[in-house]
Design a protein around this motif. Structure first.
Motif, short mmCIF file in Angstrom:
data_model
loop_
_atom_site.label_atom_id
_atom_site.label_comp_id
_atom_site.label_asym_id
_atom_site.label_seq_id
_atom_site.Cartn_x
_atom_site.Cartn_y
_atom_site.Cartn_z
N UNK A 1 0.78 -1.17 0.08
CA UNK A 1 -0.04 -0.05 0.19
C UNK A 1 0.79 1.04 -0.16
N UNK A 2 0.46 2.37 -0.72
CA UNK A 2 1.20 3.65 -0.51
C UNK A 2 0.43 4.52 0.01
N UNK A 3 0.72 5.45 0.74
CA UNK A 3 0.18 6.47 1.76
C UNK A 3 0.80 7.83 1.50
N UNK A 4 0.17 8.98 1.54
CA UNK A 4 0.67 9.93 1.50
C UNK A 4 0.53 10.70 3.06
N UNK A 5 1.36 11.41 3.55
CA UNK A 5 1.03 12.13 4.73
C UNK A 5 1.52 13.48 4.71
N UNK B 1 -3.38 9.78 4.02
CA UNK B 1 -4.15 9.61 2.74
C UNK B 1 -3.68 8.20 1.94
N UNK B 2 -4.80 7.41 1.69
CA UNK B 2 -4.46 6.03 0.84
C UNK B 2 -4.37 6.52 -0.51
N UNK B 3 -3.35 5.98 -1.48
CA UNK B 3 -2.93 6.58 -2.63
C UNK B 3 -3.48 5.11 -3.57
N UNK B 4 -2.84 4.01 -2.96
CA UNK B 4 -3.04 2.76 -3.98
C UNK B 4 -2.51 1.61 -3.35
N UNK B 5 -3.17 0.21 -3.75
CA UNK B 5 -2.82 -0.98 -3.20
C UNK B 5 -2.48 -1.91 -4.32
N UNK B 6 -1.52 -2.70 -4.11
CA UNK B 6 -1.21 -3.85 -5.17
C UNK B 6 -1.20 -5.24 -4.34
N UNK B 7 -1.71 -6.21 -4.93
CA UNK B 7 -1.72 -7.50 -4.35
C UNK B 7 -0.85 -8.55 -5.39
N UNK B 8 0.37 -8.95 -5.19
CA UNK B 8 0.76 -9.89 -5.79
C UNK B 8 1.04 -9.47 -7.45
N UNK B 9 1.30 -8.08 -7.45
CA UNK B 9 1.53 -7.78 -8.83
C UNK B 9 0.48 -6.92 -9.66
N UNK B 10 -0.71 -6.98 -8.88
CA UNK B 10 -2.08 -6.51 -9.50
C UNK B 10 -2.55 -5.47 -8.73
N UNK C 1 5.55 16.07 0.77
CA UNK C 1 4.68 15.21 1.60
C UNK C 1 5.83 14.06 2.10
N UNK C 2 5.34 13.38 2.89
CA UNK C 2 5.93 11.86 3.58
C UNK C 2 4.99 11.05 2.90
N UNK C 3 5.84 10.21 2.20
CA UNK C 3 5.19 9.00 1.49
C UNK C 3 5.57 7.86 2.10
N UNK C 4 4.57 6.89 2.62
CA UNK C 4 4.60 5.87 3.06
C UNK C 4 4.41 4.42 2.46
#
Lengths: 116, 117
Positions: free
Chosen positions: A33-37, A44-53, A87-90
């Motif tokens: 998961x990528x979050x921006x703070x 804030x949630x940006x995007x999620x990947x699961x096993x490449x998708x 920002x901070x990107x986590x």
């Protein structure tokens, strides 16, 4: 130590430029998961990947993109940077065991992006 | 989508006192509620979590309670210590249009906890 590794720790760049942030998830974790703070928007949630998708998308700008590679590491690409992108990107990862889509998220220590 | 409100934004206590942070959520389909502690220069660290089929969970000095009817959950820290000073975030799992959670979390705005020796 969460086991999630993010590089670089700090990044300073100019408006209009493009940067790539890298994340290595915990061993065995399939979801990233990528979050921006930021001070005004919080985490804030940006995007999620699961096993490449790509699995879920949040408030991610069209100038931003991400991918997860076969070795499960992930990259977040930010282009045409603006001052407001500072920002901070986590990155976070989870094991997401079969049937349990609410596995705990483990966060890295982030990349601090400064756009000048 | 999910909306999470967290209060108070700042909390100052004396060492040994208890601290309570409260959160409310909007999506009745949310079913997972973690709490994170963030120290300066570090990422959020999971300290405790609770699922919607449980009303209370405890881990040493930390406890979380959940009221599904009222859609609120709280973090309780007892016998606070100076090293508990940090920013605390509550979160709730978001669901997609089909009601499936994908682990995507919506965070509260955070509480700055200061424990004075």
């Amino acid at each position: 130590d969460s086991g999630v590794t993010q590089t670089p720790k700090h990044l300073i760049t100019a408006t209009g430029q493009r940067v790539t942030l890298r994340c290595s998830p915990r061993s065995g974790d399939l979801s990233v998961y990528w979050y921006q703070q930021s001070l005004d928007q919080g985490l804030q949630f940006l995007i999620q990947y699961y096993n490449g998708e790509e699995r879920a998308k949040g408030n991610i700008l069209e100038r931003f993109s991400a991918q997860q590679f076969p070795d499960l590491h992930s990259e977040l690409n930010l282009s045409s940077l603006e001052l407001g992108d500072s920002a901070l990107y986590f990155c976070a990862s989870s094991v997401e065991a079969r049937g349990d889509t609410n596995s705990p998220l483990h966060f890295g220590n982030g990349t601090r992006l400064t756009v000048t | 989508g999910e909306n999470v409100e967290q209060h108070p934004s700042t909390l100052s206590v004396q060492e040994g006192d208890s601290a309570v942070i409260k959160c409310t959520y909007s999506d009745s389909a949310s079913n997972y509620f973690p709490w994170y502690k963030q120290e300066l220069g570090k990422g959020p660290q999971l300290i405790i979590d609770i699922r919607s089929n449980v009303g209370e969970k405890k881990d040493q000095r930390i406890a979380v309670t959940l009221n599904k009817t009222a859609k609120h959950f709280s973090l309780h820290i007892t016998e606070t210590q100076p090293e508990d000073s940090a920013v605390y975030f509550c979160a709730a799992s978001s669901t997609n249009a089909g009601g499936t959670s994908y682990g995507k979390l919506t965070f509260g705005q955070g509480t700055i906890l200061t424990v004075h020796p």
